[in-house]
Design an enzyme around this catalytic site. Structure first.
Site, PDB file in Angstrom:
ATOM      1  CB  CYS A 132      -0.961  -0.014   1.188  1.00 48.49           C
ATOM      2  SG  CYS A 132      -2.143  -1.379   1.123  1.00 48.49           S
ATOM      3  CE  LYS A 197      -7.679  -2.087   4.510  1.00 48.13           C
ATOM      4  NZ  LYS A 197      -7.339  -1.390   3.260  1.00 48.13           N
ATOM      5  CE  LYS A 250     -11.510  -3.050   3.817  1.00 49.39           C
ATOM      6  NZ  LYS A 250     -10.746  -2.424   2.785  1.00 49.39           N
ATOM      7  CE1 TYR A 315     -17.039  -4.957  -3.287  1.00 48.54           C
ATOM      8  CE2 TYR A 315     -17.044  -6.074  -1.163  1.00 48.54           C
ATOM      9  CZ  TYR A 315     -16.403  -5.300  -2.109  1.00 48.54           C
ATOM     10  OH  TYR A 315     -15.114  -4.866  -1.877  1.00 48.54           O
TER      11      TYR A 315
HETATM   12  C1  PBG Z   1      -6.956  -1.332  -0.325  1.00 53.26           C
HETATM   13  C2  PBG Z   1      -8.267  -1.898   0.089  1.00 53.26           C
HETATM   14  C3  PBG Z   1      -8.573  -3.212   0.454  1.00 53.26           C
HETATM   15  C4  PBG Z   1      -9.956  -3.260   0.624  1.00 53.26           C
HETATM   16  C5  PBG Z   1     -10.434  -1.976   0.406  1.00 53.26           C
HETATM   17  N1  PBG Z   1      -9.368  -1.147   0.098  1.00 53.26           N
HETATM   18  C6  PBG Z   1      -7.771  -4.433   0.530  1.00 53.26           C
HETATM   19  C7  PBG Z   1      -6.594  -4.574   1.366  1.00 53.26           C
HETATM   20  O1  PBG Z   1      -6.295  -3.760   2.265  1.00 53.26           O
HETATM   21  O2  PBG Z   1      -5.896  -5.542   1.108  1.00 53.26           O
HETATM   22  C8  PBG Z   1     -10.738  -4.494   0.975  1.00 53.26           C
HETATM   23  C9  PBG Z   1     -12.140  -4.523   0.489  1.00 53.26           C
HETATM   24  C10 PBG Z   1     -12.791  -5.866   0.528  1.00 53.26           C
HETATM   25  O3  PBG Z   1     -12.199  -6.884   0.930  1.00 53.26           O
HETATM   26  O4  PBG Z   1     -13.953  -5.908   0.126  1.00 53.26           O
HETATM   27  N2  PBG Z   1      -6.104  -0.869   0.644  1.00 53.26           N
HETATM   28 ZN    ZN Z   2      -3.903  -0.574  -0.107  1.00 50.23          ZN
END
Ligand code: PBG
Ligand code: ZN
Length: 327
Positions: A132, A197, A250, A315
């Site tokens: 990221c 997150k 999240k 979704y």
């Molecule tokens: C990117 C991001 C992710 C998700 C949203 N933005 C994936 C991650 O951090 O690997 C996950 C969304 C999902 O699983 O529906 N940073």
């Molecule tokens: Zn990312």
């Protein structure tokens, strides 16, 4: 044998649909929904995501139609994820004014000017290593990534985005973005922070969808440890202090305690992300006929609201909106 006299009988208020409606504590509305869209620069026709039945990657030409469909159902917001043709070590496509997300923002705003267009702002879809941000050895360099995040979000703002949603879990990301937006004339563009997150196995199908699985290691050095709850409050407070207008927790399902705790500790609107793995599990069980999909989805959404979510990224959004509108 005689029974004790029952004065308090909770069942009295469950006796008819009308009574149940009158005492219902929590409601779910189309207004609560944000619909995620994947826009892929490398395709000309929609490509189904195999682990997420009902979800496709869309070519740019289909974005307008998809956004109009959501808007027609009354869904107030969409969030865009981009899959670029060109990936490199730093993810420089992210701040190309003609990049895939920038173009998708313009398409979406043209197609449905009233819908809130949110841009997920990260680099994992743009880097050739899938992390990221910018790497320094095997670690993501926090502050170098912040500089790129400023360029990325200002570029999204120039394209006309309505809200920025940084998801990279870099320290100081909200302050960096707020400063950059303000310096460039976008002081009215709100930020919804992916503040809390977790480093989660539930992101698996998403990483298939956008080709962002890290080529080595994992995201545990920047995303949160699933064992930590107090740290969620620390992250939420930091982001509010830096100017976050809204927060997100999240994933959602395994973190309902966190949703409730963050709601209690803060005074900004809070979203939850009902992530790809949560969606995939429901879809898989429903396909096998093991659960009633509509019933389980609606119950789950109500659970998010009951825990304190003001908004839900999901979704399932189109299906939920149809079910609610049919009632
Ligand atoms: C990117 C991001 C992710 C998700 C949203 N933005 C994936 C991650 O951090 O690997 C996950 C969304 C999902 O699983 O529906 N940073
Ligand atoms: Zn990312």
């Amino acid at each position: 044998m005689s029974l004790p006299e029952l004065i308090i009988r909770p069942r009295r208020l469950r006796n008819s649909p009308t009574l149940r409606r009158m005492v219902r504590e929590t409601t779910l509305s189309v207004d609560d929904l944000i619909y995620p869209l994947f826009v892929d620069e490398t395709i000309n026709e929609p490509v189904p995501v195999s682990s997420m039945p009902g979800v496709c990657r869309l070519p740019l030409a289909h974005v307008g139609k998809a956004v109009q469909e959501a808007a027609a159902l009354g869904i107030p917001g969409i969030i865009l994820f981009g899959i670029p043709t060109h990936k490199d070590a730093v993810g420089s496509e992210a701040w190309n004014d003609e990049g895939i997300v920038q173009q998708a923002i313009r398409e979406a705003k043209n197609a449905a000017p009233e819908i809130c267009v949110i841009a997920d702002s990260c680099f994992c879809e743009y880097t050739d290593h899938g992390h990221c941000g910018v790497l320094h050895g095997e670690q993501v360099d926090n502050d170098a990534t912040l500089e790129n995040l400023q360029k990325e979000t200002v570029s999204y703002a120039r394209a006309g985005v309505d809200m920025i949603a940084p998801s990279g879990m870099m320290d100081g990301m909200i302050a960096a973005i707020r400063t950059a937006l303000d310096d460039n004339g976008f002081s009215n563009t709100p930020i919804m922070s992916y503040a809390v997150k977790y480093a989660s196995g539930y992101f698996g199908p998403f990483r298939d969808a956008v080709d962002s699985t890290p080529s080595f290691g994992d995201r545990a050095s920047y995303q949160m440890d699933p064992a930590n709850a107090r740290e969620a409050i620390k992250e939420a407070m930091l982001d509010i202090g830096e100017g976050a207008d809204m927060l997100m927790v999240k994933p959602a399902l395994a973190y309902m305690d966190i949703v409730a705790a963050v709601k209690e500790a803060t005074d900004v609107p809070m979203a939850v992300y009902n992530v790809s793995g949560e969606y995939a599990m429901v879809k898989a069980a429903a396909e096998k006929g093991w659960i009633d999909e509509k019933r389980v989805v609606m119950e789950t959404m109500l659970g998010f609201k009951r825990a304190g979510a003001d908004l839900i990224l999901t979704y399932h959004a189109l299906d939920i909106a149809r079910w609610l509108n049919d009632e």
